[in-house]
Design a protein around this motif. Structure first.
Motif, mmCIF file in Angstrom:
data_model
loop_
_atom_site.group_PDB
_atom_site.id
_atom_site.type_symbol
_atom_site.label_atom_id
_atom_site.label_comp_id
_atom_site.label_asym_id
_atom_site.label_seq_id
_atom_site.Cartn_x
_atom_site.Cartn_y
_atom_site.Cartn_z
ATOM 1 N N UNK A 171 0.811 -1.224 0.000
ATOM 2 C CA UNK A 171 0.000 0.000 0.000
ATOM 3 C C UNK A 171 0.839 1.266 0.000
ATOM 4 N N UNK A 172 2.133 1.167 0.292
ATOM 5 C CA UNK A 172 2.997 2.337 0.360
ATOM 6 C C UNK A 172 4.066 2.161 1.421
ATOM 7 N N UNK A 173 3.772 2.604 2.647
ATOM 8 C CA UNK A 173 4.745 2.545 3.734
ATOM 9 C C UNK A 173 4.055 2.195 5.041
ATOM 10 N N UNK A 174 4.666 1.314 5.775
ATOM 11 C CA UNK A 174 4.249 1.013 7.138
ATOM 12 C C UNK A 174 5.201 1.783 8.048
ATOM 13 N N UNK A 175 4.655 2.705 8.820
ATOM 14 C CA UNK A 175 5.457 3.526 9.732
ATOM 15 C C UNK A 175 5.384 2.891 11.119
ATOM 16 N N UNK A 176 6.556 2.569 11.665
ATOM 17 C CA UNK A 176 6.660 2.049 13.037
ATOM 18 C C UNK A 176 7.218 3.176 13.899
ATOM 19 N N UNK A 177 6.489 3.518 14.943
ATOM 20 C CA UNK A 177 6.838 4.622 15.836
ATOM 21 C C UNK A 177 7.044 4.014 17.215
ATOM 22 N N UNK A 178 8.290 4.021 17.705
ATOM 23 C CA UNK A 178 8.565 3.438 19.018
ATOM 24 C C UNK A 178 9.259 4.470 19.893
ATOM 25 N N UNK A 179 8.602 4.803 20.994
ATOM 26 C CA UNK A 179 9.104 5.805 21.929
ATOM 27 C C UNK A 179 9.399 5.105 23.250
ATOM 28 N N UNK A 180 10.672 5.150 23.674
ATOM 29 C CA UNK A 180 11.095 4.465 24.892
ATOM 30 C C UNK A 180 11.570 5.517 25.895
ATOM 31 N N UNK A 181 10.867 5.598 27.019
ATOM 32 C CA UNK A 181 11.199 6.563 28.067
ATOM 33 C C UNK A 181 12.188 5.972 29.052
ATOM 34 N N UNK A 182 13.123 6.803 29.515
ATOM 35 C CA UNK A 182 14.109 6.369 30.509
ATOM 36 C C UNK A 182 13.443 6.119 31.860
ATOM 37 N N UNK A 183 12.396 6.873 32.171
ATOM 38 C CA UNK A 183 11.722 6.794 33.471
ATOM 39 C C UNK A 183 10.353 6.129 33.282
ATOM 40 N N UNK A 184 10.265 4.862 33.676
ATOM 41 C CA UNK A 184 9.021 4.109 33.499
ATOM 42 C C UNK A 184 7.884 4.709 34.318
ATOM 43 N N UNK A 185 8.174 5.253 35.500
ATOM 44 C CA UNK A 185 7.098 5.836 36.317
ATOM 45 C C UNK A 185 6.512 7.069 35.632
ATOM 46 N N UNK A 186 7.365 7.878 34.990
ATOM 47 C CA UNK A 186 6.869 9.024 34.229
ATOM 48 C C UNK A 186 5.998 8.537 33.072
#
Length: 145
Positions: free
Chosen positions: A99-114
C-alpha cells in the motif's frame, strides 16, 4: 512499562514519508499532537546533529525541546534521543508495503514511572502525531516556498 509503539499505513512511498521528516518546514507543520505548532532554532538533520525547538501549545504556552539525531538511514529510519526532560528515544522506521509505507513509531522513556503516569496523554498524542504526518504526506501538502 516505558515503551509506546504505534504503527500506521501510509499510502505514500518511504521516500515521500522520509522527505516530510528531513525538510524542517514540513516537519514543523506535522510534528506534535493536534493543535501544536513548532519553532525550530537548530535543525541539523544528520547523525549526531542537534535539534532545538519550541513546541507551542494551543494555549500559546511554549515547551522547549532538545534532541540529537542518533542515526539516520534515508528512506528507512530516524532515531532521535530527547536530551532534556523527559528523556526518551524515538525510533521511526519506514517499511515498504504493497500500500505504500508502514510507519513504526517506538518511543522508549528512561523513566518508566513518568511514562506510566503520562500514558493517558502520550498514547493519544502519538496517534495525533501520526495523523498529522499522514495529512502532510498523503493529502497533498507540499513544502513551503
Amino acid at each position: 512499562m516505558n515503551t509506546f509503539t504505534n504503527t500506521r499505513k501510509l499510502h505514500a512511498t518511504p521516500s515521500a514519508v522520509f522527505a516530510a521528516m528531513q525538510d524542517p518546514a514540513r516537519l514543523a507543520r506535522w510534528w506534535g499532537p493536534s493543535g501544536f505548532s513548532n519553532r525550530f532554532d537548530v535543525f541539523e538533520f544528520r547523525a549526531g546533529g542537534r535539534w532545538l525547538f519550541d513546541m507551542i501549545g494551543p494555549d500559546g504556552k511554549e515547551y522547549p525541546n532538545e534532541s540529537v539525531f542518533l542515526s539516520i538511514e534515508a528512506d528507512r529510519q530516524v532515531v532521535i534521543q530527547h536530551t532534556c526532560l523527559p528523556h526518551f528515544t524515538l525510533t521511526i522506521t519506514l517499511e515498504p508495503s504493497a500500500e505504500g509505507t508502514l510507519v513504526h513509531w517506538e518511543q522508549v522513556f528512561a523513566d518508566a514511572s513518568f511514562a506510566n503516569a503520562m500514558r493517558h496523554i502520550l498514547e493519544p498524542a502519538n496517534e495525533q502525531n501520526l495523523d498529522r504526518l499522514s495529512a502532510e504526506v498523503c493529502l497533498g501538502n507540499v513544502p513551503s516556498a
